[in-house]
Design an enzyme around this catalytic site. Sequence first.
Site, mmCIF file in Angstrom:
data_model
loop_
_atom_site.group_PDB
_atom_site.id
_atom_site.type_symbol
_atom_site.label_atom_id
_atom_site.label_comp_id
_atom_site.label_asym_id
_atom_site.label_seq_id
_atom_site.Cartn_x
_atom_site.Cartn_y
_atom_site.Cartn_z
ATOM 1 N N SER A 132 0.793 -1.231 0.000
ATOM 2 C CA SER A 132 0.000 0.000 0.000
ATOM 3 C C SER A 132 0.824 1.279 0.000
ATOM 4 C CB SER A 132 -0.955 0.009 1.199
ATOM 5 O OG SER A 132 -2.001 -0.907 0.997
ATOM 6 N N LYS A 152 0.395 3.275 -3.054
ATOM 7 C CA LYS A 152 -0.767 4.137 -3.229
ATOM 8 C C LYS A 152 -0.386 5.617 -3.214
ATOM 9 C CE LYS A 152 -3.746 0.685 -1.019
ATOM 10 N NZ LYS A 152 -4.513 0.320 0.194
ATOM 11 N N TYR A 204 -3.846 -2.963 -10.354
ATOM 12 C CA TYR A 204 -3.750 -2.575 -8.937
ATOM 13 C C TYR A 204 -2.811 -3.508 -8.169
ATOM 14 C CZ TYR A 204 -5.245 -2.211 -4.043
ATOM 15 O OH TYR A 204 -5.269 -2.092 -2.677
ATOM 16 N N TYR A 217 -4.594 3.182 7.889
ATOM 17 C CA TYR A 217 -5.916 2.571 8.028
ATOM 18 C C TYR A 217 -6.593 3.060 9.295
ATOM 19 C CZ TYR A 217 -3.344 -0.259 4.692
ATOM 20 O OH TYR A 217 -2.549 -0.663 3.647
ATOM 21 N N VAL A 277 1.307 -3.760 3.912
ATOM 22 C CA VAL A 277 1.293 -5.054 4.591
ATOM 23 C C VAL A 277 2.516 -5.910 4.241
ATOM 24 C CG1 VAL A 277 -1.213 -5.094 4.850
ATOM 25 C CG2 VAL A 277 -0.152 -6.149 2.831
#
Length: 307
Positions: free
Chosen positions: A63, A66, A191, A243, A261
Amino acid sequence: MNLLAVLKEIHQEVTPLLGQGNVAKYIPALAKTDPMQFGMAITLNDGQFYGVGSYEKTFSIQSIAKVFSYTLALRAYQNDLYKRVWREPSGTAFNSLIQLEKEAGIPRNPFINAGAIAVCDSLVTHYSPDKTALNEVITFIHECCGERTITFDQAVSESEMEHGFRNIALANLMKSFGNFENDVHSVIETYFQVCSIAMSAKQLSRSMLYLANNGTDPISRKNFISSPQAKRINSLMLTCGHYDASGDFAFRVGLPGKSGVGGGIVAVVPGKMSIAVYSPALNKYGNSLVGTKALELFTTKTGLSIF
């Protein structure tokens, strides 16, 4: 300030914690990762570098990617992007379907999975048919990092594709609400490929310097985004980058940051440096357990917090 000495102290202090937490077993390609690894790297705006541990070990940034994708999408669409992806903390799990349905298929922010998938969809639209979103994200990382060897790990991306049912469900749910423009399968594949980009802590600390310098890389002098856009990305990393543990990270560390992660975390000290840590065992929120502690120790020892 002797930053190398600080890093060595941190390495020594977090070593007893190694092995606590769990690697990301729900991604089979990451399930066998050695949880005892730790690396930490700092790149200053003037180009100085310091590292300890396994800072040159490459890993799946997941992530953290992102941030790069969102930068490109914000550069391409500017304020229109906010119509598809909001900028509020979610307060729920990073892959929640319930929140997405309640809010008519518009993700809360670009750093939860639904938001990042919507961002990926926007990039697929923007770069087609002449270019591919994956290649453009990787090329952007090359420009940020100053290295051309970085690419994605195909085994990790295929493993995620085989087991990414919830992410596919998120994309289909957005499609049902009209907040999705392209073929779901192809966007999800892109993705996962972006998430499986492999980098080291050293490379990550170098590549995020543009966010520590108002959108311009202080070493190459390349301008990637405007200063207001850099401010907005940093604010989202602070409020949404971890998160539903983002508030706790801001409380403990006090820096804009983004976790993945795969066990990596990158954090930015505006005007000064970028920091990256790698330790693959995760806490219950999906963030690196030892990496979070290392960054907390760093800001405590140095006073380099935004607060």
